[in-house]
Design an enzyme around this catalytic site. Structure first.
Site, short mmCIF file in Angstrom:
data_model
loop_
_atom_site.label_atom_id
_atom_site.label_comp_id
_atom_site.label_asym_id
_atom_site.label_seq_id
_atom_site.Cartn_x
_atom_site.Cartn_y
_atom_site.Cartn_z
N ARG A 119 0.79 -1.18 0.07
CA ARG A 119 -0.39 0.04 0.02
C ARG A 119 0.92 1.02 0.03
NH1 ARG A 119 -3.00 -3.85 1.74
NH2 ARG A 119 -0.68 -4.57 2.58
N THR A 120 1.75 1.33 0.99
CA THR A 120 2.50 2.68 1.35
C THR A 120 3.17 3.17 -0.12
OG1 THR A 120 2.42 1.93 3.51
CG2 THR A 120 3.76 3.91 2.80
N ARG B 170 11.32 3.81 3.66
CA ARG B 170 10.90 2.65 4.48
C ARG B 170 12.17 1.88 4.76
NH1 ARG B 170 5.59 -1.09 4.44
NH2 ARG B 170 4.79 0.66 5.11
N LYS C 144 26.82 -2.69 -0.58
CA LYS C 144 28.18 -2.55 -0.51
C LYS C 144 28.39 -1.49 0.68
CE LYS C 144 27.62 -1.86 -5.27
NZ LYS C 144 27.66 -0.82 -6.44
N HIS D 223 5.03 5.09 11.92
CA HIS D 223 4.40 5.17 10.49
C HIS D 223 3.64 6.27 10.27
CE1 HIS D 223 3.27 3.92 6.56
NE2 HIS D 223 2.79 2.52 6.94
N1 CP Z 1 -0.46 -0.11 5.86
C1 CP Z 1 1.00 -0.40 5.40
O1 CP Z 1 1.68 0.12 5.62
O2 CP Z 1 0.99 -1.27 4.31
P1 CP Z 1 2.19 -1.93 3.51
O3 CP Z 1 3.04 -2.42 4.36
O4 CP Z 1 1.50 -2.61 2.23
O5 CP Z 1 2.84 -0.50 2.86
#
Ligand code: CP
Length: 278
Positions: free
Chosen positions: A33-34, A84, A63, A112
């Protein structure tokens, strides 16, 4: 500030205001999603995307390039970085080297923030307010970066938070910061009072000891029987992916908003990208 972002997200059309801008998506940890949500938001506003979904295996991280150096380099190619990473604090480390805004798309068990923003945006859209509600955060409150960020953002509003987790997965003291909250381990005892049921997954990937995960996995399963105990106007949110904490039978309940959140997420991220790029 948050409400004006939500108002922008609600009203924003898909014109090409970010034409000529480039977003770099650096994902050192899996995502469905993100990453797509940020990329869709950027593309819908006329911007461009450079993206790596598998940085740990295919970037110069292999590396031993440092996050600081990666930030120095990528920020000369892009106008904004979305990142991420499985380690807490990693996004802040890359941001030290970056000369452009860096958006945290999840750093380990820490935060998050854009998921929490879209969760609050969902509540605001569905309930019309973020004040005067009783909001239950349910599940893995120890390792779950989404509940950490939800808890942090909710301090800006006058709603009551109920923390619902097994004893071993309680919200860490460092995040509670002395805030006074009801903490329980039994969802059925409190579900009838909740306006928002914020479910979350037990974060298997954060456990050092697999047997400890097995002990708490499946602690909460929101099913039709529990939903019968919930308020008629309650809403259920979940960042997804789910494992088994929401039964499929709940999907058709009009109070289930977790799939509606996908569209809310693109709108929210469009507003966020616009706010940092213009
Ligand atoms: N909600 C969320 O962070 O989903 P993903 O891990 O699929 O990005």
């Amino acid at each position: 500030m948050l409400i004006s972002l939500f108002e922008e997200a609600k009203s924003l059309s898909s014109d090409s205001v970010l034409n000529g801008k480039i977003m770099a998506a650096l994902f050192f940890e899996p995502s469905t999603r993100t990453r797509f949500s940020f990329e869709a938001a950027m593309l819908r506003l006329g911007g461009s995307v450079i993206s790596n979904a598998d940085m740990l295996k295919t970037s110069s991280a292999t590396k031993k390039e440092t996050l600081y150096d990666t930030g120095k380099v990528i920020s000369q190619m892009a106008d904004v970085i979305v990142m991420r990473h499985p380690e807490a604090g990693s996004v802040a480390e890359l941001a030290k080297g970056s000369s452009v805004p860096v958006i945290n798309a999840g750093d380990g068990a820490n935060e998050h923030p854009t998921q929490a923003l879209m969760d609050l945006f969902t509540i605001w859209m569905e309930k019309g307010t973020l004040d005067g509600l009783k909001i239950g955060l349910v599940g893995d409150l120890k390792y779950g970066r989404v509940p950490h960020s939800q808890f942090d953002l909710l301090k800006h509003f006058d709603s009551e938070i109920v923390l619902i987790s097994p004893e071993s997965l309680k919200m860490p003291e460092g995040i509670l910061e002395g805030r006074d909250c009801v903490e329980v381990d039994n969802l059925s005892e409190v579900i009838g009072d909740l306006d928002v049921i914020a479910m979350s997954r037990v974060q298997k990937e954060r456990f050092d000891d697999e047997s400890e995960y097995e002990r708490v996995a499946g602690s909460y399963v929101l099913n039709g029987a529990l939903m019968e105990m919930a308020k008629s106007d309650a809403i259920v949110i979940h960042p997804l992916p789910r494992v088994d904490e929401i039964a499929l039978e709940v999907d058709s309940d009009p109070r289930a908003k977790y799939f509606d959140q996908v569209a809310y997420g693109v709108s929210l991220r469009k507003a966020l990208l616009k706010s940092v790029l213009l």
